[in-house]
Design a protein around this motif. Structure first.
Motif, PDB file in Angstrom:
ATOM      1  N   VAL A   1      -1.014  -4.642 -59.706  1.00 23.51           N
ATOM      2  CA  VAL A   1      -0.192  -3.448 -59.910  1.00 23.51           C
ATOM      3  C   VAL A   1      -0.576  -2.752 -61.208  1.00 23.51           C
ATOM      4  O   VAL A   1      -0.696  -1.520 -61.260  1.00 23.51           O
ATOM      5  CB  VAL A   1       1.303  -3.825 -59.909  1.00 23.51           C
ATOM      6  CG1 VAL A   1       2.163  -2.631 -60.318  1.00 23.51           C
ATOM      7  CG2 VAL A   1       1.721  -4.328 -58.540  1.00 23.51           C
ATOM      8  N   LEU A   2      -0.802  -3.519 -62.275  1.00 18.72           N
ATOM      9  CA  LEU A   2      -1.198  -2.924 -63.548  1.00 18.72           C
ATOM     10  C   LEU A   2      -2.567  -2.260 -63.449  1.00 18.72           C
ATOM     11  O   LEU A   2      -2.780  -1.153 -63.975  1.00 18.72           O
ATOM     12  CB  LEU A   2      -1.207  -3.989 -64.647  1.00 18.72           C
ATOM     13  CG  LEU A   2       0.167  -4.545 -65.053  1.00 18.72           C
ATOM     14  CD1 LEU A   2       0.003  -5.659 -66.081  1.00 18.72           C
ATOM     15  CD2 LEU A   2       1.040  -3.422 -65.614  1.00 18.72           C
ATOM     16  N   LEU A   3      -3.504  -2.941 -62.782  1.00 18.95           N
ATOM     17  CA  LEU A   3      -4.829  -2.345 -62.599  1.00 18.95           C
ATOM     18  C   LEU A   3      -4.742  -1.070 -61.769  1.00 18.95           C
ATOM     19  O   LEU A   3      -5.409  -0.066 -62.063  1.00 18.95           O
ATOM     20  CB  LEU A   3      -5.758  -3.345 -61.915  1.00 18.95           C
ATOM     21  CG  LEU A   3      -6.186  -4.551 -62.756  1.00 18.95           C
ATOM     22  CD1 LEU A   3      -6.908  -5.583 -61.883  1.00 18.95           C
ATOM     23  CD2 LEU A   3      -7.093  -4.100 -63.905  1.00 18.95           C
ATOM     24  N   PHE A   4      -3.912  -1.113 -60.728  1.00 20.26           N
ATOM     25  CA  PHE A   4      -3.732   0.068 -59.885  1.00 20.26           C
ATOM     26  C   PHE A   4      -3.194   1.241 -60.700  1.00 20.26           C
ATOM     27  O   PHE A   4      -3.678   2.375 -60.583  1.00 20.26           O
ATOM     28  CB  PHE A   4      -2.774  -0.282 -58.743  1.00 20.26           C
ATOM     29  CG  PHE A   4      -2.271   0.905 -57.980  1.00 20.26           C
ATOM     30  CD1 PHE A   4      -3.144   1.717 -57.271  1.00 20.26           C
ATOM     31  CD2 PHE A   4      -0.919   1.217 -57.973  1.00 20.26           C
ATOM     32  CE1 PHE A   4      -2.679   2.812 -56.559  1.00 20.26           C
ATOM     33  CE2 PHE A   4      -0.449   2.312 -57.279  1.00 20.26           C
ATOM     34  CZ  PHE A   4      -1.327   3.111 -56.569  1.00 20.26           C
ATOM     35  N   ALA A   5      -2.201   0.983 -61.548  1.00 17.15           N
ATOM     36  CA  ALA A   5      -1.643   2.049 -62.383  1.00 17.15           C
ATOM     37  C   ALA A   5      -2.694   2.613 -63.332  1.00 17.15           C
ATOM     38  O   ALA A   5      -2.787   3.831 -63.529  1.00 17.15           O
ATOM     39  CB  ALA A   5      -0.444   1.517 -63.172  1.00 17.15           C
ATOM     40  N   GLY A   6      -3.505   1.723 -63.924  1.00 19.43           N
ATOM     41  CA  GLY A   6      -4.551   2.186 -64.838  1.00 19.43           C
ATOM     42  C   GLY A   6      -5.603   3.018 -64.139  1.00 19.43           C
ATOM     43  O   GLY A   6      -5.987   4.093 -64.614  1.00 19.43           O
TER      44      GLY A   6
END
Length: 475
Positions: free
Chosen positions: A111-116
């Motif tokens: 999820v964090l990678l997706f947001a970045g």
């Protein structure tokens, strides 16, 4: 023409954004499960199965986030801010929905990678588009030359808009105005505060034929004249009909003191200009109503012990009912019974009639005075929100009896009824409540209506909680 081009680019941009969101979702899986951990830990098919849901959620979030308002795409800081806000909102909505799914837990790192990745892609796309369009215009490609007839406030604002959106490719060659040398630069306005230039007047309106002949490459003529100048508009139309320039009418309505939600519609093909109107119904209002209902239910459930305690205190403070009903006015002048915890004896207004509460008054009971100081007497109004009488955020509703006097004394007072009344509002969080300047309160209410957005509502709710319910003007 500006609007048509803008809408076309926005739709293309929306489609490109969804494509990049899908790419970010897949790329985040690759980095998380192929690069940072042994392959095959969670198959990509599992995440791809949720991609349509992700695109649906993010599509709605992107549409209501304000990301496609063209004025936000001019400065890098505003681009980054708008994208960051959309990404955060998208994550909150997505994670809130996925909270109820129990088949497996999504990787937090994914999820964090997706947001970045989504943030980088969305910002990068806008910078790339802006750079390409700007360079193309600087090299003279796809530039449309514009002549503006009328150097008043509407004409100058139009020119500022064209300068503010250089990537649209509109170049203003000058103005026609009968005042010629007497034309002065209009002061800046909130939309284009940095663009103030003395307009270049090429001659009077009657000289349009000569200007079009001398400058045969004029593509667009904007007639930004007052409605009273119908004869001049006819001259401009006849001149454009003898040339290839397109003609657009921009009525100069800024001479009118009061405008609210002005827009253009049509009735059986006839253009209709709305000068004073309520906000047109759109998807954002559906979101606002849904948020009102959800927030009100949460407040009434979570604060139910407090509500019960207040009810007992009110009942014991003086004879009479716990709740106080009072007629108030809301959207389009419709009246309803607002609910409050009773803070005064039942016969408190028997001798005075309807009067505004003032600081230091002695009508309230001791319990009622405390409830007023802390604004806790307003809590039952969340039931009014559930009923649809009010919204959580909006101008505070007033009593029809008092409104009869206010609307004669204060210009534009009734315009505050172009939207639904609220429990809290822009005026209240800025200190204009209780026995304070009614003129300033109306000024803030009208600012809220004219600049309403979901983000502004969210900001007002946060400010209401942050500043607390206790205020020196609450009584």
């Amino acid at each position: 023409m500006l609007r048509e081009r803008s809408l076309f680019l926005q739709r293309l941009l929306f489609g490109a954004d969804l494509t990049l969101i899908a790419l970010a979702w897949v790329l985040a899986w690759i980095v998380r499960f192929e690069v940072l951990s042994p392959p095959g830990w969670i198959p990509i098919e599992t995440y791809l199965g949720f991609l349509p849901f992700v695109l649906a959620v993010w599509g709605g979030v992107l549409l209501v986030s304000g990301l496609y308002r063209t004025r936000r795409a001019q400065r890098l800081t505003l681009v980054v801010y708008a994208v960051a806000r959309a990404v955060v909102l998208g994550l909150v909505v997505s994670l809130g929905a996925l909270f109820f799914y129990r088949e497996f837990s999504f990787s937090r790192l994914h999820v964090l990678l997706f947001a970045g990745f989504a943030s980088v892609f969305l910002v990068g796309l806008r910078l790339a588009i802006y750079t390409v369009l700007r360079r193309g215009r600087e090299s003279g490609r796809n530039v449309r030359r514009v002549l503006i007839v009328g150097a008043g406030k509407a004409g100058q604002r139009l020119a500022r808009a064209f300068r503010h959106y250089p990537w649209m490719g509109f170049e203003v060659i000058g103005f026609l105005d009968d005042r010629e040398g007497a034309v002065e630069a209009e002061p800046p306005d909130p939309l284009y505060p940095e663009s103030v230039e003395r307009p270049t007047v090429l001659g009077p309106v009657d000289a349009i034929e000569e200007v079009l002949e001398a400058r045969g490459s004029v593509d667009l003529v904007y007639a930004a004249l007052p409605l009273a100048a119908a004869n001049k508009i006819q001259i401009v139309a006849e001149a454009c009909a003898r040339h290839t320039a397109h003609l657009c009418l921009v009525p100069d309505l800024f001479g009118l003191d009061l405008l609210m939600n002005s827009r253009v519609s049509d009735v059986d093909g006839l253009p209709v200009i709305h000068l004073l109107d309520e906000a047109p119904f759109d998807f954002r209002q559906v979101i606002k109503r849904a948020a009102d209902v959800a927030f009100s239910i949460a407040v009434l459930i979570l604060l139910s012990p407090l509500l019960a305690a207040i009810a007992l205190a009110v009942k014991g403070s003086s004879p009479g009912p716990v709740l106080y009903r009072q007629e108030r006015m809301s959207l389009n002048g419709q009246t309803f019974d607002i609910l409050k915890f009773r803070s005064m004896p039942v016969d408190a207004e028997a001798g005075t009639g309807a009067v505004w509460s003032t600081k230091g008054e002695s009508r309230a009971t001791p319990v009622g005075a405390f409830l007023r100081r802390t604004s806790l007497d307003e809590l039952p109004q969340f039931w009014n929100v559930l009923r649809g009488d009010m919204s959580v955020v909006g101008p505070r509703p007033e009593r029809p009896t008092l409104i009869e006097g206010f609307r004669q004394q204060i210009p534009g007072y009734m315009l505050r009824h172009k939207t639904k009344a609220g429990i809290t509002g822009w005026a209240q969080v800025n200190g204009w409540r209780g026995d304070t300047s009614l003129t300033k309160r109306i000024e803030y209410d009208l600012f809220y209506i004219q600049n309403w957005s979901l983000w502004l509502d969210f900001k007002i709710v946060l400010l209401t909680v942050w500043k607390g319910f206790v205020h020196e003007n609450a009584h």
